[in-house]
Design a protein around this motif. Structure first.
Motif, short mmCIF file in Angstrom:
data_model
loop_
_atom_site.label_atom_id
_atom_site.label_comp_id
_atom_site.label_asym_id
_atom_site.label_seq_id
_atom_site.Cartn_x
_atom_site.Cartn_y
_atom_site.Cartn_z
N GLY A 171 43.12 -30.38 -97.84
CA GLY A 171 44.25 -31.10 -98.42
C GLY A 171 45.59 -30.72 -97.82
O GLY A 171 46.60 -31.40 -98.05
N LYS A 172 45.65 -29.63 -97.06
CA LYS A 172 46.92 -29.18 -96.48
C LYS A 172 47.04 -29.71 -95.04
O LYS A 172 46.04 -30.02 -94.40
N SER A 173 48.26 -29.76 -94.56
CA SER A 173 48.46 -30.17 -93.17
C SER A 173 48.99 -28.99 -92.36
O SER A 173 49.54 -28.04 -92.91
N TRP A 202 48.91 -32.49 -88.78
CA TRP A 202 47.53 -32.97 -88.88
C TRP A 202 46.98 -32.68 -90.28
O TRP A 202 47.21 -31.62 -90.84
N ARG A 203 46.16 -33.63 -90.77
CA ARG A 203 45.55 -33.43 -92.08
C ARG A 203 44.18 -34.11 -92.12
O ARG A 203 44.01 -35.22 -91.61
N LEU A 204 43.22 -33.40 -92.69
CA LEU A 204 41.88 -33.98 -92.85
C LEU A 204 41.89 -34.81 -94.13
O LEU A 204 42.20 -34.30 -95.21
N GLU A 205 41.53 -36.09 -94.01
CA GLU A 205 41.52 -36.94 -95.19
C GLU A 205 40.17 -36.89 -95.91
O GLU A 205 40.11 -36.93 -97.13
N GLU A 208 37.45 -38.41 -91.25
CA GLU A 208 38.67 -39.23 -91.20
C GLU A 208 39.86 -38.28 -91.32
O GLU A 208 39.91 -37.45 -92.24
N PHE A 209 40.80 -38.41 -90.42
CA PHE A 209 41.94 -37.51 -90.40
C PHE A 209 43.17 -38.25 -89.88
O PHE A 209 43.04 -39.33 -89.30
#
Lengths: 175, 196
Positions: free
Chosen positions: A47-49, A57-60, A78-79
């Motif tokens: 949840g963090k970028s 960058w962040r993992l969705e 998905e990111f």
């Protein structure tokens, strides 16, 4: 100077010079090797970028789709990357892999498999990590990306490891 | 006595230099692939991948059914069809080099004539923990069938990386089929092989 002293002196010089020659000759190769390795992770907890290569960058999400034979699974990652420096973002080819937090690494599938496209039609709106860096991008834009990996079904803990050629040995880990 | 010992020392030094010169490996020896030997039916592991040869078949003709088309491939020599199970060990790999080394030292690269054949080794992305059935197809003179060695490596020219050298036990398989039928299904994993 006695013959004995010349002998021991020469031997001492040899002991110093041989390792020194190896260091001088191998220094460039060692630097080139280091620049191609992923050694220093920048870890983004769920949840963090994290900032890396001109973007946040962040993992969705990570989604698992078991294949029909039940022996393997497709992992859809998905990111996104919010770009604040387009030049730095596009500076090096993106290298991406899924890891099991151990030694094993899976490279992405070259083409999205039919089963995954059917299960996730919105996949077409996303680019791959490598594809994203070759499109024109503006400051502040958020680039949505996705990659698909094929793994054994029994692996449950994954990390996404992303690196750019110009930034290695630092690399990004999305948990 | 002292002079004799000195003379002996010189001869020993000359002999040692001669042995060193004769046993000096060439540049090709130093940078050649590192061989890992194995046998048919046994898993053979290289640094990045492992492979088990499960079956060797010979045929005079290969019939391929793929994408709704049927096509027949003849040869003036013989087809060797090697079935194997391959997997990556720690990271995804594609094995780009497969060759049949004949008993007389001639090396035959995997045939590219049947490019639509299913499960061809060089086209498979091998994943860690997911063994895959793969095929290697060779075309060579009938005289090369006996005592061949299968050579498999990650790249055709990769110094100091592993190359599998699997002795092909062809004594039990010298039967030459008139035809082998390969049928390609809807997915990469969906294919069959049948001998006639």
């Amino acid at each position: 100077m006695s013959e004995r002293r010349i002998f021991w002196g020469s031997l001492a010089v040899l002991i110093v010079m041989i390792p020194a020659a190896i260091v001088v000759r191998g220094y460039d190769s060692a630097l080139a090797w280091r620049a191609n390795q992923e050694l220093y992770p920048l870890i983004a907890e769920p949840g963090k970028s994290v900032r890396y290569g001109g973007a946040e960058w962040r993992l969705e999400g990570l989604y698992q789709l078991i294949t029909q034979d039940k022996k393997s699974a497709y992992i859809l990652a998905e990111f996104e990357a919010k770009i604040d420096n387009p030049e730095a973002f596009a500076a090096g080819a993106c290298q991406i892999a899924l890891t099991d937090r151990g030694e094993k690494r899976w490279s992405p599938q070259f083409l999205p498999p039919y089963e995954v496209r059917k299960a996730r039609p919105s996949l077409e709106e996303r680019s791959t990590c490598g594809g994203a860096t070759i499109k024109p991008i503006k400051v502040g834009e958020t680039v949505k990306m996705a990659e698909i990996f094929r793994t054994p079904v029994d692996i449950t803990k994954f990390d996404l490891a992303i690196s750019q050629a110009t930034l290695r040995p630092s690399y990004l880990v999305l948990r | 006595m002292r002079r004799l010992a000195a003379l002996l020392g010189v001869f020993i030094a000359i002999f040692a230099l001669y042995v060193l010169q004769k046993s000096l490996p060439t540049y090709g020896d130093i940078t050649s692939p590192i061989a890992v030997s194995g046998k048919t039916g046994k898993k053979v592991a290289a640094r990045n991948f492992e492979l088990t040869v499960t079956q060797l078949r010979f045929a005079r003709n290969i019939q391929l059914t793929a994408f709704g088309n049927e096509r027949s491939y003849g040869t003036s020599g013989i087809w060797a069809i090697v079935e194997a199970e391959a997997a990556a060990r720690n990271e995804t790999v594609t094995l780009m080099s497969a060759a049949w080394l004949g008993a007389d030292g001639l090396r035959y690269l995997a045939s590219e004539r049947i490019s639509n054949a299913p499960a061809l080794l060089g086209r498979q992305q091998l994943e860690p923990g997911l063994p895959q059935r793969v095929l290697m197809i060779f075309e060579f003179p009938e005289s090369e069938m006996n005592k061949g060695t299968l050579l498999v490596a990650r790249y055709p020219f990769q110094p100091l990386d592993n190359e599998l050298r699997i002795a092909m036990d062809s004594s039990a398989t010298l039967l030459v089929n008139d035809q082998i039928t390969l049928e390609r299904g809807r997915s990469d994993a969906d294919w069959s092989i049948e001998a006639k």
